[in-house]
Design an enzyme around this catalytic site. Structure first.
Site, short mmCIF file in Angstrom:
data_model
loop_
_atom_site.label_atom_id
_atom_site.label_comp_id
_atom_site.label_asym_id
_atom_site.label_seq_id
_atom_site.Cartn_x
_atom_site.Cartn_y
_atom_site.Cartn_z
N GLY A 98 1.28 -1.91 -0.28
CA GLY A 98 -0.01 -0.07 0.13
C GLY A 98 0.71 1.42 -0.30
N ARG B 26 7.18 -3.27 10.84
CA ARG B 26 7.21 -2.19 12.16
C ARG B 26 6.64 -2.77 13.78
NH1 ARG B 26 6.86 3.25 9.84
NH2 ARG B 26 7.48 3.23 10.98
N GLU C 147 -0.95 3.41 14.00
CA GLU C 147 0.39 4.31 14.01
C GLU C 147 0.67 5.04 13.89
OE1 GLU C 147 1.78 2.16 10.15
OE2 GLU C 147 0.85 0.84 10.43
N HIS D 209 -1.18 6.53 5.06
CA HIS D 209 -1.37 7.72 6.69
C HIS D 209 -1.90 8.75 5.95
CE1 HIS D 209 2.22 5.28 8.37
NE2 HIS D 209 1.19 4.80 8.89
N CYS E 177 6.72 12.27 7.04
CA CYS E 177 7.03 10.78 8.56
C CYS E 177 8.14 10.54 9.48
CB CYS E 177 7.45 9.94 7.54
SG CYS E 177 6.09 10.04 6.28
O1 SUG Z 1 5.42 2.82 7.21
N1 SUG Z 1 7.50 2.09 4.98
C1 SUG Z 1 7.45 3.03 5.65
C2 SUG Z 1 7.33 4.43 5.22
C3 SUG Z 1 6.14 5.17 6.69
C4 SUG Z 1 5.95 6.52 6.10
N2 SUG Z 1 5.84 7.26 7.37
C5 SUG Z 1 4.63 7.96 7.23
N3 SUG Z 1 3.93 8.22 6.21
N4 SUG Z 1 4.13 8.86 8.27
C6 SUG Z 1 5.74 2.48 6.05
O2 SUG Z 1 5.72 2.37 4.30
C7 SUG Z 1 8.78 0.17 3.93
C8 SUG Z 1 10.04 -0.47 3.95
C9 SUG Z 1 10.87 -1.35 3.04
O3 SUG Z 1 10.26 -1.80 2.52
O4 SUG Z 1 12.25 -1.35 2.43
C10 SUG Z 1 8.45 1.25 4.72
O5 SUG Z 1 8.44 0.54 6.34
#
Ligand code: SUG
Length: 457
Positions: free
Chosen positions: A30, A144, A180, A259, A378
């Site tokens: 996503g 995460r 989140e 998000h 972020c």
């Molecule tokens: O949760 N990307 C994170 C990015 C988070 C961004 N945060 C906000 N929008 N607040 C996520 O999707 C990707 C890691 C990877 O593919 O190696 C990742 O976890």
């Protein structure tokens, strides 16, 4: 909660320091950037230095800047819990051979996105006069979900003074309470010291999911539940007149808005948002207006100006909206906004030229993070603190020139300048990472927050 304004309340942006194992693993369903960049070679050193440069620029511009440390990665404890046994080398080698996606997950430097670390309520809004924090459970993805335990210890180390700070446990890590953090939470108030209204944006309702009043995204998962947002507000003691719960538009989620902070950003009295941010746009604005003590200033970007695709591609709304002492605001946008014609034009003609407090646009290069779907917003957790609360923070986490220089030298000393997914099983990387983190925890004076420092793991 009192009605008086507190002039000494200011926002501190706690940015996540990018960890030594930063890589592109395509882990986040996503999240269009993560999905399309999986497999690329990352540059952890450049990523960490880009983050530090952003922190320094904002500090020099007069904003209060904090820093949060990265987490222990690879998380060998997680691999051991999943049945991998033997020496560290053997655990890494077996995981690389048998379950490469698991190895990638336990190596992710995703804690850099501190907008997902926790949800924060400033003391001016809380009935007990303390600042409240809830680490996000991040249960919607395995890589995460590994974060909240250490996040809790880090926050505990910094917000240690229980007379001023209340740290709550993360919500139960189950789909009904999928949380989140601050990425789906916006505090609006005339100024930081005025009692605020809390806008919680959720993607789905856990109980009553899919009913007519709650349409669901069809392509990508909705990561935040209404029930999780409600539980956080309850933990923090917020009353009905202080909160608004709004559903995110499911079409936005399906376009890659995983998000709310990918489609709207608010600060002070300003809410900058895309037309497709909320399922019920008018109802959301009305509910905010009813509750706010100062007039809401909505800044709406219509689809004709910026398509959903361009909003997601440029991360226009994942900008930092910063309040200046003269009442103006500064928008810190990622470099990708400059490369997108319609977005750049909207910034000039619609946002800067419009009748709103946004008076300046600053461009920052955080490309290493952007390729994983993490823009300027972020990378930071906003914490509104009074002067005495700032003085009560433990650890050396408020950035000044000396700390910036020491952190930069620390990155230069310990980080690699290239890391491909195939290199994650290298036992030397794990050793380098632990050596670096051990030094960092001393530099930041936060004590033994890492599992290897606590269990000898
Ligand atoms: O949760 N990307 C994170 C990015 C988070 C961004 N945060 C906000 N929008 N607040 C996520 O999707 C990707 C890691 C990877 O593919 O190696 C990742 O976890």
């Amino acid at each position: 909660m009192s009605d008086e304004r507190r002039p000494d309340y200011r926002e501190v942006n706690f940015d996540g320091l990018v960890g030594p194992t930063h890589n592109y693993a395509g882990l986040a369903l996503g999240n269009v950037a993560s999905m399309s960049h999986g497999g690329l070679v990352a540059n952890p050193k450049e990523a960490a230095l880009q983050g530090l440069a952003k922190m320094k620029a904002l500090m020099e511009a007069g904003y209060l800047q904090g820093v949060l440390p990265p987490q222990q990665r690879p998380d060998l404890g997680a691999l051991r819990a999943l049945g991998f046994t033997g020496s560290d080398e053997r655990v890494l080698a077996r995981a690389a051979g048998e379950a490469p996606q698991l190895l990638r997950a336990v190596c992710s430097a995703s804690s850099m996105w501190t907008a997902n670390a926790a949800t924060v309520t400033p003391s001016v809004d809380a009935p007990d006069g303390r600042l409240h924090l809830t680490p996000a459970n991040l249960q919607s993805s395995f890589h995460r979900f590994l974060e909240p335990a250490t996040t809790g210890r880090v926050l505990q180390a910094i917000f240690r003074d229980e007379s001023r700070f209340a740290l709550h446990p993360a919500l139960p890590a189950t789909p009904a309470f999928s949380d989140e953090g601050a990425a789906n939470h916006t505090r609006l108030a005339g100024d930081h010291g005025e009692p605020g209204v809390h806008l919680y944006v959720y993607g789905r309702e856990a109980f009553g999911w899919g009913g007519e009043s709650s349409p669901a995204p069809k392509r990508f998962p909705a990561r935040q539940t209404r029930e999780a947002s409600q539980a956080v507000a309850r933990q923090h003691g917020l009353a009905d007149h202080q909160v608004v719960f709004a559903q995110q538009h499911p079409e936005a989620i399906d376009a890659g808005v995983f998000h709310n902070d990918v489609i709207s950003v608010g600060n002070g009295p300003v809410l900058l948002y895309h037309e497709m941010a909320f399922l019920d746009e008018a109802g959301t604005l009305e509910a905010l207006r009813e509750r706010m003590h100062s007039p809401l200033i909505p800044v709406r970007v219509p689809v004709e100006a910026v398509s959903l695709e361009d909003a997601v591609g440029s991360y226009l709304f994942n900008s930092q909206l910063l309040s200046n002492p003269d009442g103006t605001m500064t928008l810190v946008v990622p470099g990708e906004c400059q490369e997108n014609e319609s977005v750049w034009r909207t910034l000039q003609d619609h946002l800067l030229a419009g009748a709103n407090p946004i008076g300046e646009v600053v461009v920052k290069d955080v490309k290493q993070s952007m390729r994983n779907g993490g823009g300027p917003a972020c990378l930071r957790l906003r914490v509104v603190l009074g002067a005495e609360e700032r003085a009560a923070l433990a650890g050396r986490v408020l950035l000044d020139d000396a700390l910036h220089d020491e952190l930069t030298a620390w990155v230069e000393r310990h980080y690699r300048d290239r890391l491909a997914p195939e290199e994650l099983a290298d036992p030397a990387l794990a050793r380098e990472s632990l050596t670096a983190l051990d030094e960092l925890s001393r530099l930041l004076e936060i004590g033994s927050v890492y599992p290897f420092q606590r269990e000898g793991a």
